[in-house]
Design an enzyme around this catalytic site. Structure first.
Site, PDB file in Angstrom:
ATOM      1  CE  LYS A  22      14.204 -10.422 -44.473  1.00 58.07           C
ATOM      2  NZ  LYS A  22      13.027 -11.335 -45.136  1.00 58.07           N
ATOM      3  CG  ASN A  23      15.025 -12.197 -47.836  1.00 60.05           C
ATOM      4  OD1 ASN A  23      14.802 -12.403 -46.954  1.00 60.05           O
ATOM      5  ND2 ASN A  23      14.228 -11.407 -48.759  1.00 60.05           N
ATOM      6  CB  CYS A 117       5.578 -10.097 -45.286  1.00 56.79           C
ATOM      7  SG  CYS A 117       7.062  -9.324 -44.389  1.00 56.79           S
ATOM      8  NE  ARG A 122       5.112 -14.414 -49.552  1.00 60.65           N
ATOM      9  CZ  ARG A 122       6.018 -14.151 -48.764  1.00 60.65           C
ATOM     10  NH1 ARG A 122       5.962 -13.745 -47.575  1.00 60.65           N
ATOM     11  NH2 ARG A 122       7.290 -14.078 -49.174  1.00 60.65           N
ATOM     12  CG  ASP A 306      11.600  -7.699 -51.026  1.00 60.88           C
ATOM     13  OD1 ASP A 306      10.529  -7.848 -51.031  1.00 60.88           O
ATOM     14  OD2 ASP A 306      12.360  -8.760 -51.025  1.00 60.88           O
ATOM     15  NE  ARG A 399       9.142 -11.286 -40.372  1.00 61.22           N
ATOM     16  CZ  ARG A 399       8.714 -11.183 -41.406  1.00 61.22           C
ATOM     17  NH1 ARG A 399       7.650 -10.854 -41.402  1.00 61.22           N
ATOM     18  NH2 ARG A 399       9.282 -12.145 -42.413  1.00 61.22           N
TER      19      ARG A 399
HETATM   20  C1  EPZ Z   1      11.386 -14.240 -51.679  1.00 62.01           C
HETATM   21  O1  EPZ Z   1      10.085 -14.379 -51.522  1.00 62.01           O
HETATM   22  C2  EPZ Z   1      11.871 -13.226 -50.664  1.00 62.01           C
HETATM   23  N1  EPZ Z   1      11.911 -13.720 -49.271  1.00 62.01           N
HETATM   24  C3  EPZ Z   1      10.869 -12.051 -50.435  1.00 62.01           C
HETATM   25  O2  EPZ Z   1      11.272 -10.958 -49.549  1.00 62.01           O
HETATM   26  C4  EPZ Z   1      10.714 -11.241 -52.020  1.00 62.01           C
HETATM   27  O3  EPZ Z   1       9.691 -10.279 -51.829  1.00 62.01           O
HETATM   28  C5  EPZ Z   1      10.231 -12.225 -52.973  1.00 62.01           C
HETATM   29  O4  EPZ Z   1      11.343 -13.351 -53.004  1.00 62.01           O
HETATM   30  C6  EPZ Z   1      10.380 -11.563 -54.326  1.00 62.01           C
HETATM   31  O5  EPZ Z   1      11.548 -11.132 -54.663  1.00 62.01           O
HETATM   32  C7  EPZ Z   1      12.683 -14.611 -48.927  1.00 62.01           C
HETATM   33  O6  EPZ Z   1      13.783 -14.834 -49.877  1.00 62.01           O
HETATM   34  C8  EPZ Z   1      12.646 -15.285 -47.529  1.00 62.01           C
HETATM   35  P1  EPZ Z   1       8.579 -16.115 -54.674  1.00 62.01           P
HETATM   36  P2  EPZ Z   1       9.516 -15.803 -51.963  1.00 62.01           P
HETATM   37  O7  EPZ Z   1       8.394 -17.483 -54.545  1.00 62.01           O
HETATM   38  O8  EPZ Z   1      10.416 -16.747 -52.499  1.00 62.01           O
HETATM   39  C9  EPZ Z   1       4.451 -16.690 -56.776  1.00 62.01           C
HETATM   40  C10 EPZ Z   1      11.045  -9.533 -47.692  1.00 62.01           C
HETATM   41  O9  EPZ Z   1      10.284  -8.684 -47.559  1.00 62.01           O
HETATM   42  N2  EPZ Z   1       4.485 -17.965 -56.262  1.00 62.01           N
HETATM   43  O10 EPZ Z   1       9.778 -15.464 -55.390  1.00 62.01           O
HETATM   44  O11 EPZ Z   1       8.465 -16.395 -51.011  1.00 62.01           O
HETATM   45  C11 EPZ Z   1       4.216 -15.685 -55.416  1.00 62.01           C
HETATM   46  O12 EPZ Z   1       2.969 -15.525 -54.948  1.00 62.01           O
HETATM   47  C12 EPZ Z   1      10.477 -10.714 -48.463  1.00 62.01           C
HETATM   48  O13 EPZ Z   1      12.145  -9.833 -47.421  1.00 62.01           O
HETATM   49  C13 EPZ Z   1       3.534 -19.085 -56.616  1.00 62.01           C
HETATM   50  O14 EPZ Z   1       2.659 -18.604 -57.247  1.00 62.01           O
HETATM   51  O15 EPZ Z   1       8.901 -15.364 -53.352  1.00 62.01           O
HETATM   52  C14 EPZ Z   1       4.771 -14.507 -55.885  1.00 62.01           C
HETATM   53  O16 EPZ Z   1       3.493 -13.786 -56.755  1.00 62.01           O
HETATM   54  C15 EPZ Z   1       8.686 -10.408 -48.639  1.00 62.01           C
HETATM   55  N3  EPZ Z   1       3.581 -20.213 -56.137  1.00 62.01           N
HETATM   56  C16 EPZ Z   1       5.812 -14.914 -57.001  1.00 62.01           C
HETATM   57  O17 EPZ Z   1       5.649 -16.135 -57.174  1.00 62.01           O
HETATM   58  C17 EPZ Z   1       4.622 -20.729 -55.493  1.00 62.01           C
HETATM   59  O18 EPZ Z   1       4.608 -21.719 -55.124  1.00 62.01           O
HETATM   60  C18 EPZ Z   1       7.196 -14.658 -56.435  1.00 62.01           C
HETATM   61  O19 EPZ Z   1       7.165 -15.318 -55.103  1.00 62.01           O
HETATM   62  C19 EPZ Z   1       5.584 -19.668 -54.982  1.00 62.01           C
HETATM   63  C20 EPZ Z   1       5.431 -18.598 -55.371  1.00 62.01           C
END
Ligand code: EPZ
Length: 418
Positions: A22-23, A117, A122, A306, A399
């Site tokens: 999915k991702n 989610c 986030r 995840d 989803r």
């Molecule tokens: C991706 O989310 C995945 N989603 C998530 O999967 C997954 O949990 C996550 O990566 C981590 O592996 C998709 O690919 C659509 P991040 P993403 O930006 O990219 C912080 C699922 O269940 N951060 O890597 O949104 C954030 O708060 C989902 O399929 C900032 O601080 O996650 C987190 O602590 C849920 N500022 C960390 O970085 C930002 O601008 C990692 O988040 C962006 C992120």
């Protein structure tokens, strides 16, 4: 509202196939907007998030043909709208990656803070800071952000303060059509990011360093179309492996890439769970007694956040005391309150850490799925518990997992959708 009724306590048996990730698939639709030529996307999971993504794309002016199950043809000859539909974007965190093609092609984009989610705060600061470095101007009115660029995005150096998957994907996409060279440091190395870059390169992008923390992008004027085959879903693979181990079932998982889950296999080995694997398949051979092992979630190739929820259920069935340390999201352990009500011995230490003392006999219960992965964790817990459990709000599970009840029924699970 659909719900699952699960009668637990039976063993699973046979073979289950993994769908496309999915991702990775969600981002493939964003890549398709970068090119005026057609992009064919194969091995797409037929899940709710993909439907939402297609709705947004159509609203932006792209044509989408659902060729057959798992295959889509996207034609984005002309983009007619630069506003990412706020109602849909609020349901889908991945909608944020559409900012990249819209900025690169139209020079402007308007969007709300994306949803998805509810697992933590986030924020989107890395996107804002990254686009600023590439020369964009950001403003915020009412609930919407607007990012615009006077002429073209310009190559720049940017270091991610936090490793971000969608942040890396967005800046790579935007920089591939920017003027000059971009160097991104502290990038995400997830297989989905690597796969996206490989596809971009096959369309004519000039990107090196995929799968490492430093990515260099030489901007090109245009990108061609092509065919993007989505990699197998490593989180689905891991979820099925954990499901087999939790229910002490022998299960063969096919159409997967076991190489993307080395971290889980090392932990399985420590727990006494045996594996056999080959190209595209893995077989889980759990012993009667599983030993507890503590985990800490990390960016790839570390233990995936995840899989934290499904793995925590496995720990309730293992012998001994283990700590689960969720380092990525501050709200991703809240789902364990219901797990406790199912009889699990869980102690919350702080928002990031819990202790699980096993084994525990889980009791069937009616629960509400708060998010996608916690929903899968409740399915596994319900399969472990004797008696009838009910899982509500299964839109969250739909989803990200395609027709999950039909696929689990085929391996002997007593699950039905009503
Ligand atoms: C991706 O989310 C995945 N989603 C998530 O999967 C997954 O949990 C996550 O990566 C981590 O592996 C998709 O690919 C659509 P991040 P993403 O930006 O990219 C912080 C699922 O269940 N951060 O890597 O949104 C954030 O708060 C989902 O399929 C900032 O601080 O996650 C987190 O602590 C849920 N500022 C960390 O970085 C930002 O601008 C990692 O988040 C962006 C992120």
């Amino acid at each position: 509202m659909d719900r699952f009724i699960i009668n637990g306590g039976t063993k699973l048996v046979g073979t289950i196939e993994v769908k496309g990730a999915k991702n990775a698939a969600l981002k493939a639709f964003a890549v398709a907007l970068l090119s005026k030529e057609p992009v064919r996307i194969r091995n797409v999971p037929e899940v709710e998030d993909i439907k939402r993504m297609c709705e947004i794309l159509k609203n932006l002016g792209a044509e989408i043909e659902h060729v057959k199950d798992g295959e889509y043809l996207v034609k984005a000859v002309k983009l007619t709208n630069y506003i990412i539909n706020p109602d849909i974007a609020k349901k889908l965190r991945a909608s944020i990656v559409l900012t990249a093609p819209l900025l690169a092609r139209l020079g402007k984009v308007k969007f709300p803070h994306p949803g998805g989610c509810i697992i933590g705060e986030r924020p989107i600061d890395v996107f804002i800071d990254g686009y600023k470095k590439l020369g964009a101007i950001i403003s915020q009115k009412e609930d919407l952000y607007e990012i615009s660029v006077s002429n073209k995005l310009k190559g720049a150096k940017f270091i991610f303060p936090n490793i971000s998957v969608t942040g890396t994907e967005s800046l790579v996409m935007a920089a591939s059509l920017a003027e000059g060279e971009t160097i991104l440091k502290n990038c995400a190395c997830e297989p989905e990011v690597e796969s996206l870059i490989e596809f971009l390169n096959s369309c004519g992008a000039k990107i090196s360093g995929a799968g490492t923390h430093i990515i260099k992008i030489k901007g090109v004027k245009t990108l061609k179309g092509g065919t993007y085959t989505i990699i197998p879903d490593r989180i689905e693979t891991g979820s099925f492996a954990i499901m087999a181990a939790s229910t002490t079932s022998i299960l063969k998982i096919t159409k997967c890439n076991p190489g993307h889950l080395e971290c889980l296999w090392v932990i399985f080995e420590k727990m006494g769970i045996k594996l056999e694997y080959g190209k595209g398949w893995v077989k889980i051979l759990p012993p009667k007694k599983i030993v507890s092992v503590s985990i800490k979630t990390r960016e790839y190739p570390g233990f995936p956040t995840d899989l934290q929820a499904p793995f925590s259920v496995l720990l309730t069935q293992a012998e001994g005391l283990a700590m689960v340390h969720e380092t990525i999201y501050e709200g991703r352990l809240n789902w364990t309150d219901e797990l406790k009500r199912m009889g699990a011995n869980v102690l919350n230490l702080d928002p990031h850490r819990i202790q699980i003392n096993g084994p525990a006999k889980l009791r069937s219960r009616e629960v509400e799925s708060p998010d996608l992965r916690a929903g899968m964790a409740y399915i596994i817990a319900a399969l472990c518990a004797k008696g009838e459990s009910i899982i509500n709000n299964i839109y969250q599970i739909d989803r990200g997992y395609e027709k999950i009840e039909e696929r689990l029924q085929k391996i002997g699970a007593d699950i039905k959708r009503i």
